[in-house]
Design an enzyme around this catalytic site. Structure first.
Site, PDB file in Angstrom:
ATOM      1  N   ARG A  54     -45.313  75.955 -35.252  1.00 56.03           N
ATOM      2  CA  ARG A  54     -46.241  76.872 -34.721  1.00 56.03           C
ATOM      3  C   ARG A  54     -46.305  78.250 -35.338  1.00 56.03           C
ATOM      4  O   ARG A  54     -45.762  78.548 -36.080  1.00 56.03           O
ATOM      5  CB  ARG A  54     -46.079  76.871 -32.904  1.00 56.03           C
ATOM      6  CG  ARG A  54     -44.707  76.856 -32.419  1.00 56.03           C
ATOM      7  CD  ARG A  54     -43.960  77.956 -32.933  1.00 56.03           C
ATOM      8  NE  ARG A  54     -44.774  79.261 -32.737  1.00 56.03           N
ATOM      9  CZ  ARG A  54     -44.289  80.308 -33.208  1.00 56.03           C
ATOM     10  NH1 ARG A  54     -43.359  80.522 -34.099  1.00 56.03           N
ATOM     11  NH2 ARG A  54     -45.066  81.608 -33.062  1.00 56.03           N
ATOM     12  N   GLY A  55     -47.437  78.831 -34.818  1.00 55.92           N
ATOM     13  CA  GLY A  55     -47.765  80.139 -35.447  1.00 55.92           C
ATOM     14  C   GLY A  55     -48.856  80.088 -36.447  1.00 55.92           C
ATOM     15  O   GLY A  55     -49.032  78.816 -37.096  1.00 55.92           O
ATOM     16  N   ALA A  56     -49.764  80.866 -36.509  1.00 60.34           N
ATOM     17  CA  ALA A  56     -51.155  80.445 -37.180  1.00 60.34           C
ATOM     18  C   ALA A  56     -50.859  80.083 -38.802  1.00 60.34           C
ATOM     19  O   ALA A  56     -51.346  79.141 -39.105  1.00 60.34           O
ATOM     20  CB  ALA A  56     -52.226  81.731 -37.166  1.00 60.34           C
ATOM     21  N   ARG A  96     -55.002  71.564 -32.976  1.00 60.61           N
ATOM     22  CA  ARG A  96     -55.081  72.749 -32.104  1.00 60.61           C
ATOM     23  C   ARG A  96     -56.229  73.680 -32.355  1.00 60.61           C
ATOM     24  O   ARG A  96     -56.570  73.806 -33.597  1.00 60.61           O
ATOM     25  CB  ARG A  96     -53.680  73.867 -32.377  1.00 60.61           C
ATOM     26  CG  ARG A  96     -52.506  73.189 -31.976  1.00 60.61           C
ATOM     27  CD  ARG A  96     -51.289  74.107 -31.737  1.00 60.61           C
ATOM     28  NE  ARG A  96     -51.342  75.031 -30.914  1.00 60.61           N
ATOM     29  CZ  ARG A  96     -50.517  76.173 -30.521  1.00 60.61           C
ATOM     30  NH1 ARG A  96     -49.596  76.447 -31.680  1.00 60.61           N
ATOM     31  NH2 ARG A  96     -50.645  76.851 -29.668  1.00 60.61           N
ATOM     32  N   GLN A 205     -41.817  81.756 -26.941  1.00 59.04           N
ATOM     33  CA  GLN A 205     -41.568  82.270 -28.482  1.00 59.04           C
ATOM     34  C   GLN A 205     -40.728  83.380 -28.430  1.00 59.04           C
ATOM     35  O   GLN A 205     -39.949  83.582 -29.482  1.00 59.04           O
ATOM     36  CB  GLN A 205     -42.893  82.353 -28.966  1.00 59.04           C
ATOM     37  CG  GLN A 205     -43.821  81.285 -29.228  1.00 59.04           C
ATOM     38  CD  GLN A 205     -44.664  80.858 -28.123  1.00 59.04           C
ATOM     39  OE1 GLN A 205     -44.461  81.117 -26.794  1.00 59.04           O
ATOM     40  NE2 GLN A 205     -45.580  80.128 -28.317  1.00 59.04           N
ATOM     41  N   ASP A 246     -54.157  85.323 -34.281  1.00 57.48           N
ATOM     42  CA  ASP A 246     -54.443  83.753 -34.494  1.00 57.48           C
ATOM     43  C   ASP A 246     -55.857  83.552 -35.076  1.00 57.48           C
ATOM     44  O   ASP A 246     -56.107  82.777 -35.625  1.00 57.48           O
ATOM     45  CB  ASP A 246     -54.269  82.722 -33.432  1.00 57.48           C
ATOM     46  CG  ASP A 246     -53.017  82.744 -33.056  1.00 57.48           C
ATOM     47  OD1 ASP A 246     -52.177  83.465 -32.417  1.00 57.48           O
ATOM     48  OD2 ASP A 246     -52.112  81.768 -33.473  1.00 57.48           O
ATOM     49  N   ASN A 256     -54.710  86.541 -29.805  1.00 57.62           N
ATOM     50  CA  ASN A 256     -53.573  86.363 -30.179  1.00 57.62           C
ATOM     51  C   ASN A 256     -52.831  85.819 -28.883  1.00 57.62           C
ATOM     52  O   ASN A 256     -53.432  85.484 -27.751  1.00 57.62           O
ATOM     53  CB  ASN A 256     -52.835  87.581 -30.555  1.00 57.62           C
ATOM     54  CG  ASN A 256     -51.277  87.438 -31.204  1.00 57.62           C
ATOM     55  OD1 ASN A 256     -50.982  86.715 -31.872  1.00 57.62           O
ATOM     56  ND2 ASN A 256     -50.409  88.174 -30.547  1.00 57.62           N
ATOM     57  N   LYS A 257     -51.360  85.514 -28.821  1.00 60.37           N
ATOM     58  CA  LYS A 257     -50.765  84.858 -27.890  1.00 60.37           C
ATOM     59  C   LYS A 257     -51.296  85.550 -26.245  1.00 60.37           C
ATOM     60  O   LYS A 257     -51.164  86.912 -26.411  1.00 60.37           O
ATOM     61  CB  LYS A 257     -49.302  85.099 -28.086  1.00 60.37           C
ATOM     62  CG  LYS A 257     -48.242  84.081 -27.005  1.00 60.37           C
ATOM     63  CD  LYS A 257     -48.678  82.797 -26.652  1.00 60.37           C
ATOM     64  CE  LYS A 257     -48.661  82.109 -27.815  1.00 60.37           C
ATOM     65  NZ  LYS A 257     -49.390  80.595 -27.505  1.00 60.37           N
TER      66      LYS A 257
HETATM   67  O1  MRU Z   1     -48.857  79.095 -29.722  1.00 64.58           O
HETATM   68  P1  MRU Z   1     -48.173  79.655 -30.870  1.00 64.58           P
HETATM   69  O2  MRU Z   1     -46.434  79.865 -30.812  1.00 64.58           O
HETATM   70  O3  MRU Z   1     -48.844  78.678 -32.127  1.00 64.58           O
HETATM   71  O4  MRU Z   1     -48.972  81.225 -30.923  1.00 64.58           O
HETATM   72  C1  MRU Z   1     -48.419  81.900 -32.008  1.00 64.58           C
HETATM   73  C2  MRU Z   1     -49.020  83.098 -31.964  1.00 64.58           C
HETATM   74  O5  MRU Z   1     -49.731  83.468 -30.828  1.00 64.58           O
HETATM   75  C3  MRU Z   1     -48.646  84.416 -32.997  1.00 64.58           C
HETATM   76  O6  MRU Z   1     -48.656  85.760 -32.536  1.00 64.58           O
HETATM   77  C4  MRU Z   1     -49.834  84.100 -34.033  1.00 64.58           C
HETATM   78  O7  MRU Z   1     -49.884  82.681 -34.532  1.00 64.58           O
HETATM   79  C5  MRU Z   1     -49.323  85.150 -35.234  1.00 64.58           C
HETATM   80  S1  MRU Z   1     -48.164  84.256 -36.175  1.00 64.58           S
HETATM   81  C6  MRU Z   1     -47.850  84.910 -37.667  1.00 64.58           C
END
Ligand code: MRU
Length: 358
Positions: A54-56, A96, A205, A246, A256-257
């Site tokens: 996970r993470g963009a 996603r 996370q 994201d 973002n999250k």
């Molecule tokens: O749901 P996730 O864990 O994929 O969400 C991740 C985030 O929101 C991060 O802040 C974002 O992807 C930046 S990661 C460098």
């Protein structure tokens, strides 16, 4: 700083070796370090959907390798492999919806496919493209780390208390991290007193990944409930909120999250600077504003249950997992092409015309 970051590197989440994609299973960290190997595009898509990775940037990189696996499988099947590959592009794109890095990486792979010469080996050419995407994400993070540290030094020179949200580290990217890359670099530069890591409900996370990454490197970190952030800004001398993204739209709005938006509102109220760190692959100039960003909603059970135990009865849960921070709450967007202060459409357009700084 580049050499210091490379020397301090401890965590990797994505490896391409022996013709397979290997992913560190982020669902079971920090107590288990389990790697899985993936051999098909559909399996990679499922790993993204289930949040093994996970993470963009990390999901974009994984999807690129997923395409390589798709090409290999489809060519081995014989027949019109290019037509068959469309199903792989689709299953990866459907994994996603919010992080644009996924679609950016798939577009890059598609463009490379379209540029294939007759005498080129498709698997080797696409593998090189995916490795290039992975490598350039690492490089972008190293560049952004330096730019972010320069900003911190310029605006507040002494020891800083930083607050971050979600996980934006080595686990979420090709290496080092975006926001967490800046935080790592600031620590190596002697600028960090303490990092406050939001636990990041509901998937945690922050608790499971960010705290683990920082503690592994001896960076002073305290975990806090998301709802403690405003109180901490008021009482703990927090000077910067540093987060990833994201998807950033043409006007500088940032998805973002979930929980990032309320951090930005609180940061403005308390005079805390708000920095977003993201590679240009996170910027979606095709969308005018954050209102156009598809926001992923995940299963309500993430809220209704804790460790498989029901904690709420007789209600439905609403579980949007991203939110949009309006551009006017953001002090800086740091990218590998440079820094935008107080983002708006004109500044974002100018930024995207620039070359990478490395
Ligand atoms: O749901 P996730 O864990 O994929 O969400 C991740 C985030 O929101 C991060 O802040 C974002 O992807 C930046 S990661 C460098």
């Amino acid at each position: 700083m580049r050499e210091q970051l490379l020397a301090a590197e401890k965590v990797k989440a994505i490896e391409w070796r022996d013709g397979a994609l290997h992913l560190l299973d982020q669902r079971v960290l920090p107590f288990e370090e389990t790697w899985h190997a993936y051999h098909s595009a559909a399996a990679v898509a499922e790993a993204i959907r289930a949040m093994v990775v996970r993470g963009a940037p990390a999901i974009g990189i994984s999807a690129a390798y997923g395409v390589v696996l798709g090409v290999r499988v489809r060519m081995a099947e014989g027949g019109d492999w290019r037509a068959a590959l469309e199903a792989d592009f689709q299953v990866l794109a459907d994994s996603r919806p919010t992080a644009v890095n996924l679609f950016w990486a798939l577009n890059r792979m598609r463009e490379r496919l379209q540029r294939l010469k007759v005498d080129e080996n498709p698997i080797m050419a696409l593998e090189a493209e995916a490795i290039g995407i992975h490598q350039s994400d690492r490089e972008a993070n190293l560049t952004m780390a330096q730019l972010g540290v320069d900003l911190i030094r310029k605006h507040q020179g002494n020891l800083q208390n930083l607050l971050t949200h979600c996980n934006t580290g080595a686990l979420a990217t090709g290496g080092f991290g975006t926001a967490l890359g800046v935080i790592r670099a600031a620590y190596l530069d002697g600028l960090v007193e303490r990092v406050y890591a939001d636990e990041t409900r509901p998937w945690l996370q922050g608790s499971r990944l960010t705290a683990w990454e920082l503690a592994n490197e001896g960076i002073p970190v305290s975990l806090n409930a998301d709802s403690a952030a405003a109180h901490l800004m008021k009482t703990r001398g927090i000077t910067w909120v540093i987060v990833g993204a994201d998807r950033i739209t043409a006007n500088g709005d940032v998805a973002n999250k979930i929980g990032t938006y309320q951090l930005a509102v609180n940061a403005m109220h308390h005079g805390v600077r708000f920095m977003v760190v993201a590679p240009s692959s996170t910027i979606d100039m095709a969308l005018e504003s954050g209102d156009d960003i598809p926001i992923e909603e995940r299963d309500g059970r993430e809220l209704l249950e804790l460790n498989g135990q029901r904690v709420a009865a007789g209600v439905e849960a609403v579980n949007p997992v991203f939110d949009v921070t309006p551009a006017d709450l953001i002090d800086f967007i740091v990218t590998e092409k440079g820094v935008v202060e107080r983002p708006d459409t004109a500044k974002m357009t100018q930024l995207m015309c620039r070359k990478r700084l490395h």
